[in-house]
Design an enzyme around this catalytic site. Structure first.
Site, PDB file in Angstrom:
ATOM      1  N   SER A 182       0.841  -1.195   0.000  1.00 63.25           N
ATOM      2  CA  SER A 182       0.000   0.000   0.000  1.00 63.25           C
ATOM      3  C   SER A 182       0.878   1.247   0.000  1.00 63.25           C
ATOM      4  O   SER A 182       2.072   1.182   0.324  1.00 63.25           O
ATOM      5  CB  SER A 182      -0.883  -0.011   1.253  1.00 63.25           C
ATOM      6  OG  SER A 182      -1.479   1.237   1.501  1.00 63.25           O
ATOM      7  N   TYR A 226      -3.360   0.143  10.031  1.00 64.53           N
ATOM      8  CA  TYR A 226      -3.172  -0.240   8.628  1.00 64.53           C
ATOM      9  C   TYR A 226      -1.746   0.068   8.170  1.00 64.53           C
ATOM     10  O   TYR A 226      -1.088  -0.762   7.528  1.00 64.53           O
ATOM     11  CB  TYR A 226      -4.185   0.516   7.776  1.00 64.53           C
ATOM     12  CG  TYR A 226      -4.210   0.143   6.320  1.00 64.53           C
ATOM     13  CD1 TYR A 226      -4.832  -1.025   5.887  1.00 64.53           C
ATOM     14  CD2 TYR A 226      -3.635   0.969   5.363  1.00 64.53           C
ATOM     15  CE1 TYR A 226      -4.877  -1.365   4.546  1.00 64.53           C
ATOM     16  CE2 TYR A 226      -3.673   0.640   4.018  1.00 64.53           C
ATOM     17  CZ  TYR A 226      -4.295  -0.523   3.608  1.00 64.53           C
ATOM     18  OH  TYR A 226      -4.336  -0.858   2.269  1.00 64.53           O
TER      19      TYR A 226
END
Length: 267
Positions: free
Chosen positions: A147, A160
Site C-alpha cells: 500500500s 493499517y
C-alpha cells in the site's frame, strides 16, 4: 525463449486471497486470462456464492474455498484441498485485508490487533503454508498487496500503516530466505483504487461537492484521478510470470505517480 511465453501463466495454479471483488478479483481475472487456474477464499458462504457467480459471468472457472486466512489450521486445509483439486500452488497473492479509519487515540487495542492480524499475520500464515510445495516444485511466486501506507503515514490509519509497513519487510525477508529455492516474493503497491472499500471516500457531499478526501487524492496524484482495479492487471501478471524471475524483494508501486510527487502548489 519465445518472448510471448515470458508473460504466460498457462497451467499455473494461483491462489488469490480475498478475491471476491475489487483488487483481488481483478488480479484473479488477469491470471485466468493469462492461462492460470484460479483458487480464492471467502470467509462466508454469502460472499462465496456472489463471487462464484461473478467469476462465471466473466467465463472464469474459479475454485472457491471457505477459509479464514488468520486461522492457520483452516489455511493448511485450504492449501491441501487446492493441491488435491488443482495442483501445487505456483502463485500466491496475499490480497485479503481490511482498514479501520479511526484516530489512534480512539482506536481500541482489539481493533488494532484485528487489522494487523488480517493484513500482516495472515500473509505470514498463508505464505508459510504454500512455501513447502513451492520449494519441492523448485519455483514459486508470492505477491503481497502492499500500500501507499507501506511508505507513508496518514491520520486515522495507524494500524493499517503499521501492518502494511510490516508486510513490505515480510516481503523482503521471504525474498532473502527463499530466493535460493527459485522463489520470488515481491509486493504490489496500489495507489488509490476505485473499489467498494474506497467508495465512501468518493461520495459526493449533500451540497453536491466532492468529498474532501477525493479532492485531496486527485490533487496529490499526477494522473489527477483514482485508479481502476484493471490497471493492476499488467503489473500483477508481470510479477507472477517468468518475466520477473530476476525481480525479488521489490515493491512495485502502481500509484499514478503519488510517491514521486510533492503535490500541487497552492494558488
Amino acid at each position: 525463449m519465445d518472448f510471448s511465453k515470458l508473460f504466460s501463466l498457462e497451467g499455473k495454479v494461483a491462489l488469490v486471497t480475498g478475491a471476491a471483488y475489487g483488487i483481488g478479483f481483478a488480479i484473479a481475472e488477469a491470471y485466468a486470462k493469462a492461462g492460470a487456474k484460479i483458487a480464492f477464499n471467502c470467509r462466508s458462504q454469502h460472499h462465496m456464492d456472489q463471487a462464484l457467480a461473478d467469476y462465471k459471468a466473466k467465463g472464469i472457472d474459479a475454485k472457491g474455498y471457505i477459509c479464514d486466512v488468520t486461522d492457520e489450521e483452516q489455511v493448511k486445509k485450504m492449501v491441501a484441498d487446492i493441491e488435491k483439486e488443482l495442483g501445487v500452488i505456483d502463485i500466491l497473492v496475499n490480497n485479503a485485508g481490511i482498514i479501520k479509519r479511526i484516530p489512534m487515540t480512539e482506536m481500541s487495542v482489539e481493533d488494532f490487533k484485528q487489522v494487523v492480524d488480517i493484513d500482516l499475520t495472515a500473509p505470514f500464515i498463508v505464505s508459510k503454508a504454500v512455501l513447502p510445495g513451492m520449494i519441492k516444485k523448485g519455483h514459486g511466486k508470492i505477491i503481497n498487496i502492499c500500500s501507499m501506507m507501506s511508505e507513508l503515514g496518514r491520520e486515522t490509519v495507524s494500524a493499517y500503516a503499521a501492518a502494511k509497513g510490516g508486510l513490505k519487510m515480510l516481503t523482503r525477508n521471504i525474498c532473502s530466505e527463499f530466493g535460493e529455492h527459485n522463489i520470488q516474493c515481491n509486493g504490489l503497491g496500489p495507489g488509490y483504487i476505485a473499489t467498494p472499500q474506497t467508495a465512501p471516500l468518493r461520495e459526493h457531499q449533500p451540497d453536491g461537492s466532492r468529498h474532501p478526501f477525493d479532492s485531496f487524492i486527485c490533487a496529490k496524484t499526477p494522473a489527477g484521478r483514482w485508479l481502476e482495479p484493471e490497471e493492476l492487471m499488467g503489473p500483477a501478471v508481470f510479477l507472477a510470470s517468468e518475466a520477473s524471475n530476476a525481480v525479488n524483494g521489490h515493491i512495485l508501486y502502481v500509484d499514478g505517480g503519488i510517491l514521486a510527487y510533492i503535490g500541487k502548489q497552492p494558488k
